[in-house]
Design a protein around this motif. Structure first.
Motif, PDB file in Angstrom:
ATOM      1  N   TYR A 245       0.830  -1.195   0.000  1.00 20.52           N
ATOM      2  CA  TYR A 245       0.000   0.000   0.000  1.00 20.52           C
ATOM      3  C   TYR A 245       0.869   1.250   0.000  1.00 20.52           C
ATOM      4  O   TYR A 245       2.067   1.209   0.318  1.00 20.52           O
ATOM      5  N   THR A 246       0.250   2.386  -0.395  1.00 17.05           N
ATOM      6  CA  THR A 246       0.959   3.662  -0.455  1.00 17.05           C
ATOM      7  C   THR A 246       1.281   4.146   0.958  1.00 17.05           C
ATOM      8  O   THR A 246       0.628   3.758   1.922  1.00 17.05           O
ATOM      9  N   PRO A 247       2.297   5.027   1.075  1.00 11.24           N
ATOM     10  CA  PRO A 247       2.709   5.467   2.420  1.00 11.24           C
ATOM     11  C   PRO A 247       1.616   6.264   3.129  1.00 11.24           C
ATOM     12  O   PRO A 247       0.811   6.964   2.507  1.00 11.24           O
ATOM     13  N   LEU A 248       1.607   6.131   4.438  1.00  7.60           N
ATOM     14  CA  LEU A 248       0.772   6.935   5.323  1.00  7.60           C
ATOM     15  C   LEU A 248       1.709   7.872   6.078  1.00  7.60           C
ATOM     16  O   LEU A 248       2.632   7.410   6.761  1.00  7.60           O
ATOM     17  N   VAL A 249       1.494   9.208   5.941  1.00  7.72           N
ATOM     18  CA  VAL A 249       2.458  10.200   6.435  1.00  7.72           C
ATOM     19  C   VAL A 249       1.834  11.015   7.566  1.00  7.72           C
ATOM     20  O   VAL A 249       0.650  11.381   7.505  1.00  7.72           O
ATOM     21  N   LYS A 250       2.651  11.320   8.580  1.00 10.29           N
ATOM     22  CA  LYS A 250       2.214  12.126   9.723  1.00 10.29           C
ATOM     23  C   LYS A 250       3.407  12.918  10.248  1.00 10.29           C
ATOM     24  O   LYS A 250       4.519  12.402  10.322  1.00 10.29           O
ATOM     25  N   ILE A 251       3.174  14.212  10.613  1.00  9.75           N
ATOM     26  CA  ILE A 251       4.230  15.070  11.158  1.00  9.75           C
ATOM     27  C   ILE A 251       3.985  15.257  12.653  1.00  9.75           C
ATOM     28  O   ILE A 251       2.877  15.603  13.075  1.00  9.75           O
ATOM     29  N   ILE A 252       5.045  15.063  13.434  1.00 10.41           N
ATOM     30  CA  ILE A 252       4.988  15.236  14.883  1.00 10.41           C
ATOM     31  C   ILE A 252       5.926  16.367  15.273  1.00 10.41           C
ATOM     32  O   ILE A 252       7.099  16.363  14.891  1.00 10.41           O
ATOM     33  N   SER A 253       5.402  17.362  16.021  1.00  7.72           N
ATOM     34  CA  SER A 253       6.195  18.519  16.442  1.00  7.72           C
ATOM     35  C   SER A 253       6.656  18.339  17.883  1.00  7.72           C
ATOM     36  O   SER A 253       5.920  17.836  18.730  1.00  7.72           O
ATOM     37  N   SER A 254       7.898  18.816  18.145  1.00  8.42           N
ATOM     38  CA  SER A 254       8.437  18.724  19.503  1.00  8.42           C
ATOM     39  C   SER A 254       8.042  19.909  20.371  1.00  8.42           C
ATOM     40  O   SER A 254       8.236  19.882  21.582  1.00  8.42           O
ATOM     41  N   ILE A 265      11.652  20.731  16.438  1.00  8.61           N
ATOM     42  CA  ILE A 265      12.001  19.534  15.682  1.00  8.61           C
ATOM     43  C   ILE A 265      10.715  18.941  15.119  1.00  8.61           C
ATOM     44  O   ILE A 265       9.789  18.622  15.867  1.00  8.61           O
ATOM     45  N   LEU A 266      10.662  18.788  13.798  1.00 13.24           N
ATOM     46  CA  LEU A 266       9.514  18.200  13.113  1.00 13.24           C
ATOM     47  C   LEU A 266       9.928  16.816  12.606  1.00 13.24           C
ATOM     48  O   LEU A 266      10.884  16.689  11.838  1.00 13.24           O
ATOM     49  N   THR A 267       9.198  15.788  13.050  1.00 14.72           N
ATOM     50  CA  THR A 267       9.493  14.410  12.658  1.00 14.72           C
ATOM     51  C   THR A 267       8.411  13.917  11.710  1.00 14.72           C
ATOM     52  O   THR A 267       7.224  13.982  12.025  1.00 14.72           O
ATOM     53  N   CYS A 268       8.833  13.438  10.551  1.00 17.91           N
ATOM     54  CA  CYS A 268       7.899  12.932   9.544  1.00 17.91           C
ATOM     55  C   CYS A 268       7.846  11.410   9.658  1.00 17.91           C
ATOM     56  O   CYS A 268       8.806  10.719   9.310  1.00 17.91           O
ATOM     57  N   GLU A 269       6.724  10.906  10.165  1.00 19.11           N
ATOM     58  CA  GLU A 269       6.538   9.466  10.278  1.00 19.11           C
ATOM     59  C   GLU A 269       5.799   8.966   9.043  1.00 19.11           C
ATOM     60  O   GLU A 269       4.701   9.423   8.738  1.00 19.11           O
ATOM     61  N   ASN A 311       7.736  31.469   9.816  1.00 18.99           N
ATOM     62  CA  ASN A 311       6.307  31.157   9.688  1.00 18.99           C
ATOM     63  C   ASN A 311       6.004  30.652   8.287  1.00 18.99           C
ATOM     64  O   ASN A 311       6.528  31.180   7.294  1.00 18.99           O
ATOM     65  N   GLY A 312       5.167  29.618   8.217  1.00 21.28           N
ATOM     66  CA  GLY A 312       4.793  29.103   6.907  1.00 21.28           C
ATOM     67  C   GLY A 312       4.307  27.673   6.998  1.00 21.28           C
ATOM     68  O   GLY A 312       4.123  27.110   8.079  1.00 21.28           O
ATOM     69  N   THR A 313       4.086  27.063   5.827  1.00 18.23           N
ATOM     70  CA  THR A 313       3.589  25.694   5.722  1.00 18.23           C
ATOM     71  C   THR A 313       4.722  24.772   5.296  1.00 18.23           C
ATOM     72  O   THR A 313       5.311  24.951   4.231  1.00 18.23           O
ATOM     73  N   TYR A 314       5.001  23.798   6.128  1.00 16.52           N
ATOM     74  CA  TYR A 314       6.060  22.830   5.865  1.00 16.52           C
ATOM     75  C   TYR A 314       5.407  21.517   5.427  1.00 16.52           C
ATOM     76  O   TYR A 314       4.497  21.019   6.080  1.00 16.52           O
ATOM     77  N   THR A 327       1.865  15.252   3.802  1.00 16.70           N
ATOM     78  CA  THR A 327       1.090  15.950   4.815  1.00 16.70           C
ATOM     79  C   THR A 327       1.773  17.270   5.124  1.00 16.70           C
ATOM     80  O   THR A 327       2.956  17.457   4.794  1.00 16.70           O
ATOM     81  N   GLU A 328       1.045  18.202   5.760  1.00 12.94           N
ATOM     82  CA  GLU A 328       1.560  19.553   5.996  1.00 12.94           C
ATOM     83  C   GLU A 328       1.489  19.917   7.469  1.00 12.94           C
ATOM     84  O   GLU A 328       0.668  19.371   8.225  1.00 12.94           O
ATOM     85  N   TYR A 329       2.374  20.867   7.827  1.00 17.42           N
ATOM     86  CA  TYR A 329       2.399  21.404   9.185  1.00 17.42           C
ATOM     87  C   TYR A 329       2.566  22.918   9.088  1.00 17.42           C
ATOM     88  O   TYR A 329       3.511  23.404   8.444  1.00 17.42           O
TER      89      TYR A 329
END
Length: 455
Positions: A245-254, A265-269, A311-314, A327-329
């Motif tokens: 299956y295609t990747p499932l992406v999630k961003i976690i902020s510290s 620190i932004l971690t892309c799971e 400031n912005g969209t990562y 996915t975006e943060y």
């Protein structure tokens, strides 16, 4: 039907033996029948048996009992009416059949390595006049073969339809098939039963139909065959699913509340199968603007010394041979939040300050003195001195004192001016100096009535 000669009763003569033989050979006279009937004493005798169930390949034990027997012979015969044992004598040459126990009250035999052809009705005969029989039905259970799962191709793409079939043969009666996915039973399945060529056993199959989902990747699908011949130990076939299956992406902020000067620190799971390639970080649709502060290490983006320009969209993007996903943060850097030190309010000091603003010089001095000479242990109950509060109070007191002095000076200056003007009133209209002095002396006489108070 002709039987083997009956066992002769001990203590009786040769004539009795010949009479019983003649009866069982089918040539009895009427008088002999009555005699043999009386001698046998069989009115209260009857053989007892019970049905037997055995698994194919096992051993069947057939037992015939007689509660009241006067030494009358017992016999076991098979469904084809072949004599197996007459008392303790073996009549059929079959190595699988053995004598277990033989007495006047019991005849027990065993049949080993039972096959499906051995199933049927077995007869125990008690040779009284007439012969009495008891039937025992031997049931042979067909053991189902180990099941097999077919229809699985690896790998399976997410969203594809899967049809798994579980099949087993040789069961008698027909076996039951159940499906499980990770130990959870699946109910919605198809079931099919067919009779085998021997017309004794059955072939059973069951089909599990479902759509492949990423949550099924690594799941264990099992097919379980239940049958009474398995003694509560079912036969199981298992298949491990492999779903791509295609990747499932999630961003976690510290940092949930980033401020200027801090780091984040932004971690892309990313989870997918096959495993996704290294992720790609972008900001507002383009490359990261400040590589010196924005460092990418594998799936982690670290930004140091945050400021408003960050400031912005990562965006974090991951892909594998099946497809890609992102996915975006949204990062918002906040102003530094200044936390004021806690202050302690002392009502007595505040009241003294307000009173000083309207009091005369003497009272101000006294109040200031009272503040400066306050007992240093008065705040001993507090957790510690608040230097900011003390400094503020001292500043207020000094300010109020200076204002009081200025106001007092202006008051004295105005009062002095008025006094000199009144003193000169007697000399304004004098034509010469002597007259002015005289007028002035008169004014001083009146001036004695005036009193000046310095407060």
């Amino acid at each position: 039907m002709c039987f083997i000669f009956c066992q002769k009763r001990k203590g009786k003569g040769r004539e009795l033996s010949n009479l019983i033989e003649a009866v069982y050979k089918g040539h009895p006279h009427q008088e002999d029948w009555e005699v043999s009937h009386q001698l046998a004493g069989s009115q209260g005798q009857f053989p007892l048996t019970q049905n037997v169930t055995v698994v194919e390949g096992g051993t069947a034990n057939l037992t015939c009992r007689v509660d009241q027997n006067d030494n009358t012979s017992l016999q076991w015969s098979n469904p084809a009416q072949q004599t197996l044992y007459f008392d303790d004598k073996k009549a059929l040459r079959d190595n699988r059949i053995e004598l277990v126990r033989a007495s006047w009250h019991e005849l027990s035999i065993s049949v080993s390595d039972v096959s499906l052809s051995d199933e049927g009705q077995y007869t125990c005969s008690l040779f009284t006049m007439p012969v009495k029989t008891s039937k025992a039905f031997l049931t042979v259970l067909g053991v189902p073969e180990k099941p097999q799962i077919t229809g699985f191709t690896s790998p399976v793409m997410e969203g594809e339809r899967m049809q798994l079939t579980c099949k087993t043969s040789g069961s008698k009666p027909a076996a039951d098939i159940r499906w499980f996915k990770n130990d959870k039973e699946v109910k919605d399945v198809k079931y099919l039963k067919e009779e085998d060529a021997n017309r004794k056993t059955f072939t059973v199959s069951s089909t599990l139909d479902f759509l492949a989902d990423r949550n099924d990747d690594g799941a264990v699908v099992s097919c379980r065959v239940d049958h009474e011949s398995l003694n509560s130990t079912p036969q199981i076939a298992m298949q491990v699913l492999e779903i791509h299956y295609t990747p499932l992406v999630k961003i976690i902020s510290s940092n949930s509340w980033p401020e200027e000067g801090q780091s984040i620190i932004l971690t892309c799971e990313s989870k997918g199968k096959p495993v996704p390639e290294p992720v790609l970080w972008t900001k507002d649709g383009g490359e990261l603007p400040d590589p010196e502060r924005m460092v990418v290490n594998g799936r982690v983006l670290s930004i140091s010394f945050l400021n408003k320009t960050d400031n912005g969209t990562y965006r974090c993007e991951a892909k594998n041979p099946i497809g890609r996903n992102s996915t975006e943060y949204v990062l918002i850097v906040h102003d530094v939040f200044n936390t004021l030190l806690p202050t302690t309010v002392i009502p007595s000091l505040t009241t003294a300050t307000v009173t000083t603003t309207v009091a005369l010089t003497t009272s101000t001095t006294t109040s200031a003195t009272a503040i400066s000479t306050r007992d240093p242990n008065a705040l001993a109950g507090q957790t510690g001195p608040d230097h900011a509060l003390i400094g503020g109070i001292v500043a207020v007191v000094v300010f109020v004192t200076l204002c009081s002095i200025i106001l007092l000076g202006r008051y004295l200056a105005r009062h002095k001016g008025t006094y000199l003007t009144n003193e000169a009133k007697g000399a304004e209209d004098a034509p010469d100096a002597d007259t002015a002095i005289i007028n002035a002396e008169g004014s001083q006489v009146n001036a004695e009535e005036k009193k000046e108070y310095f407060i």
